[in-house]
Design an enzyme around this catalytic site. Structure first.
Site, PDB file in Angstrom:
ATOM      1  N   GLY A 157       0.787  -1.363   0.009  1.00  0.00           N
ATOM      2  CA  GLY A 157       0.102   0.092   0.091  1.00  0.00           C
ATOM      3  C   GLY A 157       0.999   1.171  -0.052  1.00  0.00           C
ATOM      4  O   GLY A 157       1.927   1.333  -0.229  1.00  0.00           O
ATOM      5  N   ASN A 175       3.441   5.790  -8.215  1.00  0.00           N
ATOM      6  CA  ASN A 175       3.505   5.493  -9.877  1.00  0.00           C
ATOM      7  C   ASN A 175       4.278   4.258 -10.088  1.00  0.00           C
ATOM      8  O   ASN A 175       4.229   3.522 -11.131  1.00  0.00           O
ATOM      9  CB  ASN A 175       4.158   6.586 -10.324  1.00  0.00           C
ATOM     10  CG  ASN A 175       2.946   7.697 -10.806  1.00  0.00           C
ATOM     11  OD1 ASN A 175       1.836   7.448 -10.474  1.00  0.00           O
ATOM     12  ND2 ASN A 175       3.495   8.957 -11.037  1.00  0.00           N
ATOM     13  N   GLY A 176       5.235   3.804  -9.161  1.00  0.00           N
ATOM     14  CA  GLY A 176       5.968   2.665  -9.306  1.00  0.00           C
ATOM     15  C   GLY A 176       5.182   1.299  -9.123  1.00  0.00           C
ATOM     16  O   GLY A 176       4.939   0.330 -10.071  1.00  0.00           O
ATOM     17  N   HIS A 177       4.220   1.479  -8.024  1.00  0.00           N
ATOM     18  CA  HIS A 177       3.261   0.445  -7.981  1.00  0.00           C
ATOM     19  C   HIS A 177       2.370   0.183  -9.225  1.00  0.00           C
ATOM     20  O   HIS A 177       1.923  -0.508  -9.932  1.00  0.00           O
ATOM     21  CB  HIS A 177       2.293   0.570  -6.792  1.00  0.00           C
ATOM     22  CG  HIS A 177       3.087   0.500  -5.340  1.00  0.00           C
ATOM     23  ND1 HIS A 177       3.433   1.596  -4.663  1.00  0.00           N
ATOM     24  CD2 HIS A 177       3.766  -0.341  -4.693  1.00  0.00           C
ATOM     25  CE1 HIS A 177       4.034   1.277  -3.374  1.00  0.00           C
ATOM     26  NE2 HIS A 177       4.285  -0.046  -3.661  1.00  0.00           N
ATOM     27  N   GLY A 185       9.107  -5.366  -8.291  1.00  0.00           N
ATOM     28  CA  GLY A 185       9.964  -4.201  -8.980  1.00  0.00           C
ATOM     29  C   GLY A 185      11.528  -4.405  -8.668  1.00  0.00           C
ATOM     30  O   GLY A 185      12.063  -4.881  -7.794  1.00  0.00           O
ATOM     31  N   LYS A 215      13.593  -2.374  -7.761  1.00  0.00           N
ATOM     32  CA  LYS A 215      14.080  -1.740  -6.554  1.00  0.00           C
ATOM     33  C   LYS A 215      14.498  -2.525  -5.486  1.00  0.00           C
ATOM     34  O   LYS A 215      15.505  -2.254  -4.913  1.00  0.00           O
ATOM     35  CB  LYS A 215      13.024  -0.567  -6.055  1.00  0.00           C
ATOM     36  CG  LYS A 215      13.445   0.131  -5.024  1.00  0.00           C
ATOM     37  CD  LYS A 215      12.693   1.571  -4.690  1.00  0.00           C
ATOM     38  CE  LYS A 215      11.648   1.217  -3.856  1.00  0.00           C
ATOM     39  NZ  LYS A 215      11.938   0.581  -2.317  1.00  0.00           N
ATOM     40  N   GLN A 272      14.636  -9.010  -3.185  1.00  0.00           N
ATOM     41  CA  GLN A 272      13.624  -9.686  -3.040  1.00  0.00           C
ATOM     42  C   GLN A 272      13.067 -10.421  -4.021  1.00  0.00           C
ATOM     43  O   GLN A 272      12.845 -11.576  -4.073  1.00  0.00           O
ATOM     44  CB  GLN A 272      12.499  -8.546  -2.672  1.00  0.00           C
ATOM     45  CG  GLN A 272      11.113  -9.015  -2.379  1.00  0.00           C
ATOM     46  CD  GLN A 272      10.050  -7.895  -2.465  1.00  0.00           C
ATOM     47  OE1 GLN A 272      10.031  -7.800  -1.291  1.00  0.00           O
ATOM     48  NE2 GLN A 272       9.554  -7.104  -3.080  1.00  0.00           N
TER      49      GLN A 272
HETATM   50  P1  AMP Z   1       6.128  -2.470  -1.579  1.00  0.00           P
HETATM   51  O1  AMP Z   1       4.667  -1.690  -1.572  1.00  0.00           O
HETATM   52  O2  AMP Z   1       7.263  -1.393  -1.322  1.00  0.00           O
HETATM   53  O3  AMP Z   1       6.063  -3.869  -0.830  1.00  0.00           O
HETATM   54  O4  AMP Z   1       6.238  -2.602  -3.139  1.00  0.00           O
HETATM   55  C1  AMP Z   1       5.409  -3.417  -3.927  1.00  0.00           C
HETATM   56  C2  AMP Z   1       6.312  -3.689  -5.175  1.00  0.00           C
HETATM   57  O5  AMP Z   1       6.487  -2.423  -5.908  1.00  0.00           O
HETATM   58  C3  AMP Z   1       7.473  -4.354  -5.014  1.00  0.00           C
HETATM   59  O6  AMP Z   1       7.726  -5.383  -6.223  1.00  0.00           O
HETATM   60  C4  AMP Z   1       8.284  -3.322  -5.434  1.00  0.00           C
HETATM   61  O7  AMP Z   1       9.691  -3.639  -5.716  1.00  0.00           O
HETATM   62  C5  AMP Z   1       7.590  -2.516  -6.389  1.00  0.00           C
HETATM   63  N1  AMP Z   1       8.238  -1.026  -6.546  1.00  0.00           N
HETATM   64  C6  AMP Z   1       8.427  -0.415  -5.194  1.00  0.00           C
HETATM   65  N2  AMP Z   1       8.785   0.903  -5.696  1.00  0.00           N
HETATM   66  C7  AMP Z   1       8.804   0.923  -6.972  1.00  0.00           C
HETATM   67  C8  AMP Z   1       9.441   1.739  -7.847  1.00  0.00           C
HETATM   68  N3  AMP Z   1       9.860   2.971  -7.698  1.00  0.00           N
HETATM   69  N4  AMP Z   1       9.468   1.410  -9.086  1.00  0.00           N
HETATM   70  C9  AMP Z   1       9.167   0.174  -9.498  1.00  0.00           C
HETATM   71  N5  AMP Z   1       8.403  -0.912  -8.791  1.00  0.00           N
HETATM   72  C10 AMP Z   1       8.510  -0.322  -7.440  1.00  0.00           C
END
Ligand code: AMP
Length: 283
Positions: free
Chosen positions: A32, A36-38, A148, A150, A154
């Site tokens: 959550g 924009n990455g998500h 991602g 990033k 993982q």
């Molecule tokens: P998180 O909510 O931080 O656990 O991230 C969920 C997914 O989004 C994971 O696979 C992350 O690697 C990916 N993610 C987080 N930040 C970015 C980003 N800046 N660009 C692309 N994907 C991302």
């Protein structure tokens, strides 16, 4: 409008209907506080699969620091709006009790990935990641799943799960989406004040500069020393690690050869906020 599901039993019946219709499923797991990455992962999934399931769950078992878990940003209403606008079909938002109604008996250990970078600095983190991802794979039965770059380490951990358990799931690695100052988008960026946000751009700037030096023939050792020096001059930033590693194995490299695919990986705190980033290059 996305379908919002909060219980495992309801999710199972939703998935059964999708499977019965012979539709492919793309899974996008998140914690959550979406950015924009998500949303880029959602877009990728929509392009490749019939149905996109996004999960929002701040997974306590992957936090090795109580206050990090307590401070983790939660913006559920906004997330639902963003995901509906992005065209997600199903949003699974379970409670902690719903997911961990039975305490897990299994613990997962990922070999050398536990001894380097995130594994080394966040003991137990990948066990938590592995447990939740396996649960989500079991519940959603996705055809493909999106992660991602990033969180590169993982991704390697999840690749190990897929390989070791022969899971019939295609994994997709999505590029890093950045702020206009170069900072990798992250839910934790919400904790940065204006000054910290500006200063945090130093992380990507240093990564880019190091990638350029490496391509220009500078030795990994010299680059690592330079990065340490550069960070030591920044009062708001604290370098946790900077590593130059083989992209496939994430093992440290001491010499480089033409054609090598490498990742430059960094973790640093900006005031109280811990951030990670990386660049993948080919020599
Ligand atoms: P998180 O909510 O931080 O656990 O991230 C969920 C997914 O989004 C994971 O696979 C992350 O690697 C990916 N993610 C987080 N930040 C970015 C980003 N800046 N660009 C692309 N994907 C991302």
């Amino acid at each position: 409008m996305s379908q919002i599901v909060r219980s495992k039993i309801e999710l199972k019946s939703v998935i059964e209907v999708i499977k019965h219709a012979n539709k492919s499923i793309g899974l996008v797991p998140t914690m959550g506080a979406l950015h924009n990455g998500h949303l880029s992962l959602v877009q990728m999934s929509k392009m490749q699969y019939n149905v996109t399931v996004v999960t929002i769950f701040v997974n306590p078992t992957q936090f090795n620091n109580e206050s990090d878990l307590a401070k983790y940003p939660r913006t559920e209403e906004r997330d639902i709006t963003l995901l509906s606008n992005a065209g997600s079909d199903v949003i699974f938002i379970p409670s902690v009790d719903e997911i961990y109604n039975l305490k897990p008996t299994l613990s997962l250990e990922f070999g050398h990935l536990e001894t380097i970078m995130e594994g080394k600095h966040r003991p137990g983190h990948f066990n938590g990641v592995g447990l939740i991802v396996m649960k989500l794979f079991g519940l959603v039965e996705p055809t493909g799943a999106f992660f991602g770059q990033k969180d590169l380490q993982q991704y390697k951990v999840i690749s190990s799960l897929v390989n070791d358990f022969e899971l019939p799931i295609s994994l997709h690695l999505a590029p890093i989406i950045r702020e206009s100052n170069g900072l990798a988008m992250s839910s934790r960026n919400k904790r940065l004040d204006k000054k910290e946000f500006e200063k945090a751009s130093f992380i990507y700037a240093t990564l880019s500069k190091s990638a350029k030096s490496l391509k220009g023939g500078e030795s990994p050792q010299v680059i690592m020393e330079n990065v340490e020096k550069l960070f030591s001059k920044e009062s708001l930033l604290n370098l946790e690690y900077f590593e130059i590693v083989d992209f496939e194995t994430l093992q440290n490299i001491s010499t480089v050869n033409e054609g090598d695919r490498l990742a430059l990986c960094v973790a640093a705190t900006v005031a109280e906020t811990r951030l990670i980033d990386n660049i993948i290059i080919e020599l």
